[in-house]
Design a protein around this motif. Structure first.
Motif, PDB file in Angstrom:
ATOM      1  N   ARG A 834     -10.818 -25.191 -57.951  1.00  0.00           N
ATOM      2  CA  ARG A 834     -12.137 -25.329 -57.327  1.00  0.00           C
ATOM      3  C   ARG A 834     -12.509 -26.801 -57.182  1.00  0.00           C
ATOM      4  NH1 ARG A 834     -15.821 -21.301 -60.830  1.00  0.00           N
ATOM      5  NH2 ARG A 834     -17.378 -21.620 -59.176  1.00  0.00           N
ATOM      6  N   HIS A 835     -12.177 -27.591 -58.188  1.00  0.00           N
ATOM      7  CA  HIS A 835     -12.461 -29.026 -58.110  1.00  0.00           C
ATOM      8  C   HIS A 835     -11.634 -29.678 -57.004  1.00  0.00           C
ATOM      9  CE1 HIS A 835     -11.710 -33.294 -59.159  1.00  0.00           C
ATOM     10  NE2 HIS A 835     -13.020 -33.283 -59.413  1.00  0.00           N
ATOM     11  N   ASP A 836     -10.346 -29.318 -56.904  1.00  0.00           N
ATOM     12  CA  ASP A 836      -9.493 -29.886 -55.859  1.00  0.00           C
ATOM     13  C   ASP A 836     -10.063 -29.596 -54.475  1.00  0.00           C
ATOM     14  OD1 ASP A 836      -7.700 -30.852 -57.741  1.00  0.00           O
ATOM     15  OD2 ASP A 836      -6.357 -29.121 -57.607  1.00  0.00           O
ATOM     16  N   LEU A 837     -10.517 -28.361 -54.263  1.00  0.00           N
ATOM     17  CA  LEU A 837     -11.072 -28.005 -52.959  1.00  0.00           C
ATOM     18  C   LEU A 837     -12.380 -28.743 -52.690  1.00  0.00           C
ATOM     19  CD1 LEU A 837      -8.936 -25.665 -53.151  1.00  0.00           C
ATOM     20  CD2 LEU A 837     -10.597 -24.272 -51.902  1.00  0.00           C
ATOM     21  N   LYS A 838     -13.274 -28.764 -53.666  1.00  0.00           N
ATOM     22  CA  LYS A 838     -14.581 -29.388 -53.445  1.00  0.00           C
ATOM     23  C   LYS A 838     -14.451 -30.881 -53.189  1.00  0.00           C
ATOM     24  CE  LYS A 838     -17.399 -26.015 -55.956  1.00  0.00           C
ATOM     25  NZ  LYS A 838     -18.282 -25.744 -57.109  1.00  0.00           N
ATOM     26  N   SER A 839     -13.608 -31.541 -53.942  1.00  0.00           N
ATOM     27  CA  SER A 839     -13.453 -32.979 -53.727  1.00  0.00           C
ATOM     28  C   SER A 839     -12.812 -33.251 -52.375  1.00  0.00           C
ATOM     29  CB  SER A 839     -12.626 -33.590 -54.858  1.00  0.00           C
ATOM     30  OG  SER A 839     -11.329 -33.039 -54.900  1.00  0.00           O
ATOM     31  N   PHE A 840     -11.855 -32.445 -51.980  1.00  0.00           N
ATOM     32  CA  PHE A 840     -11.200 -32.618 -50.685  1.00  0.00           C
ATOM     33  C   PHE A 840     -12.188 -32.444 -49.537  1.00  0.00           C
ATOM     34  CE2 PHE A 840      -8.963 -30.609 -47.055  1.00  0.00           C
ATOM     35  CZ  PHE A 840      -8.060 -31.617 -46.752  1.00  0.00           C
ATOM     36  N   LEU A 841     -13.145 -31.549 -49.725  1.00  0.00           N
ATOM     37  CA  LEU A 841     -14.086 -31.235 -48.652  1.00  0.00           C
ATOM     38  C   LEU A 841     -15.337 -32.115 -48.676  1.00  0.00           C
ATOM     39  CD1 LEU A 841     -13.833 -27.346 -48.899  1.00  0.00           C
ATOM     40  CD2 LEU A 841     -12.830 -28.804 -47.121  1.00  0.00           C
ATOM     41  N   THR A 842     -15.432 -33.038 -49.659  1.00  0.00           N
ATOM     42  CA  THR A 842     -16.630 -33.892 -49.738  1.00  0.00           C
ATOM     43  C   THR A 842     -16.240 -35.365 -49.769  1.00  0.00           C
ATOM     44  OG1 THR A 842     -16.646 -33.532 -52.145  1.00  0.00           O
ATOM     45  CG2 THR A 842     -18.086 -32.121 -50.810  1.00  0.00           C
ATOM     46  N   ASP A 843     -16.115 -35.924 -50.973  1.00  0.00           N
ATOM     47  CA  ASP A 843     -15.964 -37.369 -51.085  1.00  0.00           C
ATOM     48  C   ASP A 843     -14.521 -37.851 -51.153  1.00  0.00           C
ATOM     49  OD1 ASP A 843     -15.717 -36.102 -53.554  1.00  0.00           O
ATOM     50  OD2 ASP A 843     -16.278 -37.911 -54.651  1.00  0.00           O
ATOM     51  N   GLN A 844     -13.560 -36.934 -51.192  1.00  0.00           N
ATOM     52  CA  GLN A 844     -12.160 -37.348 -51.272  1.00  0.00           C
ATOM     53  C   GLN A 844     -11.357 -36.687 -50.155  1.00  0.00           C
ATOM     54  OE1 GLN A 844     -10.444 -37.164 -55.248  1.00  0.00           O
ATOM     55  NE2 GLN A 844     -12.490 -37.321 -56.158  1.00  0.00           N
ATOM     56  N   GLY A 845     -11.746 -37.012 -48.946  1.00  0.00           N
ATOM     57  CA  GLY A 845     -11.052 -36.478 -47.781  1.00  0.00           C
ATOM     58  C   GLY A 845      -9.660 -37.076 -47.627  1.00  0.00           C
ATOM     59  N   ILE A 846      -9.045 -36.778 -46.526  1.00  0.00           N
ATOM     60  CA  ILE A 846      -7.661 -37.182 -46.293  1.00  0.00           C
ATOM     61  C   ILE A 846      -7.557 -38.704 -46.238  1.00  0.00           C
ATOM     62  CG2 ILE A 846      -5.741 -37.050 -44.648  1.00  0.00           C
ATOM     63  CD1 ILE A 846      -6.877 -34.320 -43.786  1.00  0.00           C
ATOM     64  N   THR A 847      -6.602 -39.245 -46.973  1.00  0.00           N
ATOM     65  CA  THR A 847      -6.378 -40.692 -46.955  1.00  0.00           C
ATOM     66  C   THR A 847      -5.476 -41.059 -45.780  1.00  0.00           C
ATOM     67  OG1 THR A 847      -4.382 -40.607 -48.320  1.00  0.00           O
ATOM     68  CG2 THR A 847      -6.511 -40.706 -49.469  1.00  0.00           C
ATOM     69  N   GLN A 848      -5.432 -42.344 -45.499  1.00  0.00           N
ATOM     70  CA  GLN A 848      -4.571 -42.804 -44.414  1.00  0.00           C
ATOM     71  C   GLN A 848      -3.109 -42.495 -44.717  1.00  0.00           C
ATOM     72  OE1 GLN A 848      -5.821 -44.373 -41.456  1.00  0.00           O
ATOM     73  NE2 GLN A 848      -3.755 -43.813 -40.777  1.00  0.00           N
ATOM     74  N   THR A 849      -2.719 -42.665 -45.973  1.00  0.00           N
ATOM     75  CA  THR A 849      -1.329 -42.375 -46.355  1.00  0.00           C
ATOM     76  C   THR A 849      -1.005 -40.907 -46.148  1.00  0.00           C
ATOM     77  OG1 THR A 849      -1.300 -44.167 -47.970  1.00  0.00           O
ATOM     78  CG2 THR A 849       0.321 -42.409 -48.260  1.00  0.00           C
ATOM     79  N   GLU A 850      -1.916 -40.029 -46.561  1.00  0.00           N
ATOM     80  CA  GLU A 850      -1.693 -38.588 -46.385  1.00  0.00           C
ATOM     81  C   GLU A 850      -1.655 -38.224 -44.905  1.00  0.00           C
ATOM     82  OE1 GLU A 850      -3.769 -36.778 -50.419  1.00  0.00           O
ATOM     83  OE2 GLU A 850      -5.041 -37.424 -48.739  1.00  0.00           O
ATOM     84  N   PHE A 851      -2.548 -38.819 -44.129  1.00  0.00           N
ATOM     85  CA  PHE A 851      -2.582 -38.539 -42.694  1.00  0.00           C
ATOM     86  C   PHE A 851      -1.285 -38.981 -42.021  1.00  0.00           C
ATOM     87  CE2 PHE A 851      -3.473 -40.032 -38.363  1.00  0.00           C
ATOM     88  CZ  PHE A 851      -3.959 -38.862 -37.785  1.00  0.00           C
ATOM     89  N   ASP A 852      -0.852 -40.190 -42.325  1.00  0.00           N
ATOM     90  CA  ASP A 852       0.380 -40.695 -41.708  1.00  0.00           C
ATOM     91  C   ASP A 852       1.577 -39.825 -42.088  1.00  0.00           C
ATOM     92  OD1 ASP A 852      -1.070 -42.731 -40.588  1.00  0.00           O
ATOM     93  OD2 ASP A 852      -0.502 -44.231 -42.088  1.00  0.00           O
ATOM     94  N   ARG A 853       1.611 -39.408 -43.344  1.00  0.00           N
ATOM     95  CA  ARG A 853       2.724 -38.575 -43.793  1.00  0.00           C
ATOM     96  C   ARG A 853       2.733 -37.240 -43.052  1.00  0.00           C
ATOM     97  NH1 ARG A 853       2.234 -38.812 -49.513  1.00  0.00           N
ATOM     98  NH2 ARG A 853       0.898 -36.966 -49.499  1.00  0.00           N
TER      99      ARG A 853
END
Length: 951
Positions: A834-853
């Motif tokens: 639940r924490h992983d999902l909530k953080s991903f959907l709020t203040d810890q969105g996709i990083t540039q490294t993750e996007f590029d990968r």
């Protein structure tokens, strides 16, 4: 017909139909045999040209050129497996396989990151009794990087292994062990080796090892293990694909040439043991039906007897027409499934017969019949026809497997295994020629030589699971290791420079899709592939689980089971025999939206194979006397689902996610046992005539034969096909209605793991443009490097693997989470998810490294994603189901390049809400419920159901 393995949790087991008029059946069988291509012709088709060289440090290199796609398979095989492990260090080889994925001195961090970045496909590693291998298929411009990575972990690894890395991977491996142990019959593997081999024998313990030995593994132990076994002189490197010998020599010398030799592996003494007398043992497990086994230690891959033992296994229980299946399943109705196989290892083999007893049958009676049938086989030997069928089937399967250059079973595997085990990359060819040369007399003599010896007869019976060795939930670090752990946190920095750059990777060239129609209007979707001479065809009907009658779930499964088990001309055994003579395989199946009848065949046997397919589709017998028997087998399959963590979760979640009245809530395994018990022959015929009809059919074909040939062959057999009555209709008018968020805890005692499954509607459907949503999920839950997996597996060591995905259906696309975790971490794991999902959907969105990968890696991996005919066939069906244009996959690269981080974050935040998830947990309620009560969600505890017919 395809036999479904009861041990693997499939819903249905081997089915049959009664014999038909002998002259009709005999005539059709004879015509099929006459039309089949000679097995010698099939063997001649199996060819992997190769060249080889050896570096000064002893690294053996094999090169196979295959220019069908701009990809190269890289496969490194080390001559070390669990048989080299001394007492007290079991599981070391497999543990080290995991450690070698956690980075090296010049490529720190998880190896899957650079592999994902370059667009690798088929990348993984495995450990067996005899070897450890690592493999990846990469775009040709990424070959330098792949070779750098493989050479760095061969020559520059130990400086990157710290105590923290060891503890992390120890936890992962122990959860892999728990996950296997948690399955029905999951303890079989331990009893098998204990029963056949002395404890001191190299093959006398499992590859997964013991919890205690894994706990005791120290940093010094594992580093010494690497030093002793992983030198280049103990390895074989295979490069297969878009490469030539000169290029290979230069690159391999560049990256591997400076790695020093290590100690030379010496094969342990591994004699083939013979039991002094028959050994009978019984163990209890929470299973739906009794499993009887007969096992022998036999010779391995370098024995002249291997091929004959392979044939013997096929005749006894490996074919759909096998003697044990025909007698015990079809005629005497004492069993629901039979299998037999000869597991050929480097220094010996294990010959296994497994029989699942029909619930209600006397296991002692079944055991005696098994022994009688084996004795009769040893006395009389196989027939010429049986030998030919086994050989043809195995050669045909080999041809199919060699379409891939790498992966788990492609050309690189055949070459590497031959070199490592037999000092001959071409051993695969000799093995096939030896197989094709088998005669009834030779098979009889070899079988009598080895199978007349005392057997190990293990029975696994329903009941409370017997106690077995299980370690504490977390690894214990030995005191002497803990004392110096602080000094084991620094890694050695390499001096080889940065990772090689990756050149430009060409965009995917997807095979041209062509369309035609048969005379009666059935659509034909075709693609040409000629890497290997095979044909794959699927008749896709607009039905699926959504078409199952709401009040009789399981009707479709029973209908399909009856269809591919016999026709009006051929009973089940003769139908199986006809396929085996052709090297063909007819199968049936269904997903949520479509129902399938498919065939695989060597293209040389296309015409007679399509004759069989047409007979199955158009003329199923639905013999009244057999419906009850097959129904009983389906009920046994349902009972099996109800003993499996995966089966229980899969049955429980769909009604919670879609609402009980949704057509998609019908995705409940093999069905409702009470409803299945009431089904009649008329019910099955009614379903077939409503749903498996030409006006609901589309035929998909990938073939080495041209479209004109394929269309003419299909028109001849299906062009005049009609079906009376009114077609069925699925009703998706009412929207799906999800249950309120809560936790449904299915109590499954004695579970060393809990299986967590969660889901929520998203408002999406499969025909929507899913590109941005799936791209966003690549970071959240879509692959090994996703946040969900890296958190629960790599950071916490609570799971062997966790994931999240959009379940893409025609009219819905809910988000589903799957996470098997150790039992004592069930509640914390849900909190972490639940924490992983909530953080991903709020203040810890996709990083540039993750996007590029995601973007770069996905574009680069497209070329390797459609290497085989089955890959292409699946893509063609997705195009039709989700209403995509024919060039959908060819245009993916450009569409990915147009994405932005903002688009992906917005897409995920639009449709995902962790507070809406409904959770299913399958585990031991006594251990798990206290962990769930503090999560702030209602907890509903239900007992694991018991189906009628189960035990």
């Amino acid at each position: 017909m395809k036999t479904k393995l009861f041990l693997c949790g499939a819903a249905l087991c081997a089915l049959s139909l009664p014999a038909v008029a002998a002259p009709v059946a005999a005539a059709q069988a004879a015509a099929t045999a006459d039309a089949a291509a000679p097995v010698s012709e099939l063997v001649a088709e199996v060819d992997i040209p190769y060249e080889q060289f050896t570096l000064a440090n002893g690294l053996r290199v094999i090169v196979h050129t295959d220019r069908k796609a701009p990809i190269v398979a890289v496969s490194v095989w080390y001559d070390v497996g669990s048989k080299e492990e001394p007492k007290g260090k079991t599981g070391f080889a497999h543990l080290f396989e995991h450690l070698m994925f956690n980075g090296s001195e010049n490529a720190p961090g998880d190896f899957f990151k650079p592999l994902k970045e370059v667009g690798a496909t088929d990348y993984n590693g495995t450990t067996s009794f005899d070897r450890t291998n690592y493999f990846e298929t990469v775009p040709t411009p990424a070959l330098d990087r792949a070779l750098f990575l493989e050479s760095d972990r061969m020559g520059h690894l130990t400086g990157a292994i710290t105590q923290a890395v060891l503890d992390e991977q120890r936890g992962v491996v122990q959860n892999e062990k728990r996950q296997g142990d948690n399955q029905p019959y999951g303890l079989f593997r331990y009893k098998q080796v204990e029963g056949l081999f002395p404890a001191t024998h190299p093959y006398g313990h499992t590859t997964i090892g013991s919890m205690a030995d894994l706990d005791a593994a120290s940093l010094a132990d594992v580093k010494q293990w690497f030093h002793d076994h992983y030198g280049p002189n103990n390895a074989v490197l295979v490069l297969a694909g878009d490469i030539d010998l000169a290029t290979a020599k230069a690159k391999v010398q560049k990256y591997f040439g400076d790695i020093p030799r290590g100690p030379q592996n010496v094969l342990p003494d591994a004699p083939i043991p013979t039991l002094p007398a028959r050994k009978d043992e019984v163990m209890k497990d929470r299973v739906a039906a009794t499993m009887l086994t007969r096992m022998w230690a036999v010779p391995g891959v370098n024995s002249k007897d291997m091929a004959a033992l392979d044939v013997a296994a096929g005749v006894l229980g490996g074919l759909d027409s096998s003697r044990l299946t025909d007698q015990l399943v079809r005629k005497e109705k004492l069993a629901v499934q039979v299998s037999a196989y000869n597991q050929s290892l480097a220094q010996l083999g294990i010959f296994v017969i497994q029989v699942i007893v029909r619930p209600g049958a006397d296991a002692d009676v079944v055991g005696k019949r098994i022994d009688q049938i084996i004795a009769d086989f040893l006395k009389t030997g196989p027939t010429e026809d049986e030998v030919r069928r086994v050989v043809t089937k195995q050669v045909s399967e080999t041809i199919s497997g060699l379409e891939s250059v790498g992966g788990f079973g492609g050309k690189a595997v055949a070459l590497a295994q031959g070199e490592l085990y037999s000092d001959d990359p071409g051993a695969y060819k000799k093995d096939l020629e030896n197989l094709a040369a088998q005669t009834p007399a030779n098979v009889k003599a070899v079988a009598d030589k080895w199978l007349s010896r005392p057997t190990y007869a293990l029975t696994i019976a329903p009941g409370a699971r017997d106690a077995y060795q299980e370690a504490t939930p977390t690894a214990k670090i030995p005191a002497e290791t803990a004392a110096k752990a602080d000094a084991d946190t620094e890694t050695v920095k390499g001096n080889r420079g940065p990772l090689p750059a990756v050149g430009k990777v060409a965009d995917l060239v997807f095979p041209t899709i062509e369309h035609a129609r048969l005379a009666n209007g059935i659509g034909l979707v075709y693609a040409h592939r000629d890497a290997v001479p095979i044909t794959l065809a699927t008749i896709s009907f607009d039905a699926g689980a959504a078409a199952d009658p709401a009040t009789a779930l399981g009707t479709q499964a029973l209908t399909l089971g009856m269809m591919d088990e016999g026709t009006k001309a051929l009973d089940a055994t003769r139908l199986a025999e006809a396929q085996e003579r052709l090297g063909a395989d007819i199968s049936t199946g269904a997903d949520a939206d479509r129902t399938y009848v498919g065939i695989y065949t060597p293209s040389a046997n296309l015409a007679p194979s399509l004759d069989l397919l047409a007979d199955v589709v158009k003329n199923p017998a639905f013999a009244p006397a057999e419906v009850e028997r097959v129904k009983g087998q389906q009920l046994a399959g349902i009972a099996q689902e109800m003993t499996s963590p995966q089966g229980l979760a899969a049955r429980a979640l769909p009604p919670l996610v879609f609402g009980a009245t949704s057509p998609y809530a019908k995705q409940q395994g093999a069905g409702d046992p009470a409803a299945v018990a009431k089904l009649t022959r008329d019910d099955l015929i009614a379903f077939q005539q409503a749903w498996l009809r030409p006006d609901k059919a589309t035929i998909f074909v990938v073939s080495s034969e041209p479209l004109a040939t394929v269309k003419a062959a299909l028109d001849q057999r299906f062009g005049a096909w009609t079906m009376p009555g009114t077609p069925g209709k699925k009703d998706f008018a009412a929207p799906a209605t999800q249950s309120a968020p809560r936790i449904v805890l299915i109590d499954r005692p004695d579970s060393p793991q809990s299986l967590i499954r969660a889901g929520a509607l998203t408002g999406l459907k499969g025909t929507d443009d899913m590109l941005a949503y799936n791209a966003a999920n690549d970071t959240l839950g879509g692959n090994f490097l996703s946040r969900i997996n890296m958190d629960l597996r790599e950071a916490k060591g609570w799971s062997y693997g966790a994931s999240g995905r959009f379940q893409t259906l025609e009219y819905a696309a809910p988000y589903i989470i799957n996470a098997p975790v150790q039992a004592d971490k069930t509640g914390p794991a849900i909190t972490a998810l639940r924490h992983d999902l909530k953080s991903f959907l709020t203040d810890q969105g996709i990083t540039q490294t993750e996007f590029d990968r995601t973007v770069t890696g996905t574009i680069r991996e497209l070329a390797g994603s459609f290497e085989t005919s089955s890959d292409v066939l699946g893509a063609m069906q997705n195009i039709e189901l989700y209403d995509r244009p024919d060039d959908y996959y060819a245009t993916l690269a450009g569409r990915f390049r147009g994405l932005t981080i903002g688009q992906l974050d917005a897409a995920a935040r639009k449709v995902l809400d962790p507070d809406k998830l409904v959770w299913v947990v399958v585990g031991d309620a006594a251990k798990v419920k206290p962990q769930l009560d503090s999560l702030g969600l209602p907890v509903e505890v239900v007992k694991a159901p018991v189906a009628p017919g189960g035990q």
